[in-house]
Design a protein around this motif. Structure first.
Motif: not given
Length: 90
Positions: A13-18, A20-26, A40-49, A68-74
């Motif tokens: 559910g959380s990943i669906a909000n963005i 997104g796609e799962v990178k890893s799960e444990k 996970a990685n996904g998009k919020v509006q036009t930003t890769d997160v 949750l944050g911009a992919k290049d800033k986390m």
């Protein structure tokens, strides 16, 4: 097994909000509390997160902590320190 299935649905559910796609799960136990960590990685509006989080179920309560944050800033080290600081005191 049913608890982990429910935690997996929470992750989905959380990943669906963005959208997104799962990178890893444990799945694991935090003490004796069932938990599930995920990335996970996904998009919020036009930003890769990036989304990284933890769901735990203790005493019929769902606990969730995530970043949750911009992919290049986390900053991985900061996010990991934040998420692993989560404890459940009984």
């Amino acid at each position: 097994a049913d608890v982990q299935k429910g935690l997996a649905e929470s992750v989905k559910g959380s990943i669906a909000n963005i959208k997104g796609e799962v990178k890893s799960e444990k799945e694991y136990l935090l003490g004796n509390v069932p938990c599930r960590d995920f990335e996970a990685n996904g998009k919020v509006q036009t930003t890769d997160v990036s989304l990284k989080g933890r769901f735990c179920l203790a005493d019929n309560r769902l606990y969730q902590v995530f970043a949750l944050g911009a992919k290049d800033k986390m900053l991985t080290a900061d996010v990991d320190r934040f998420i692993t600081s989560f404890k459940i005191e009984k």
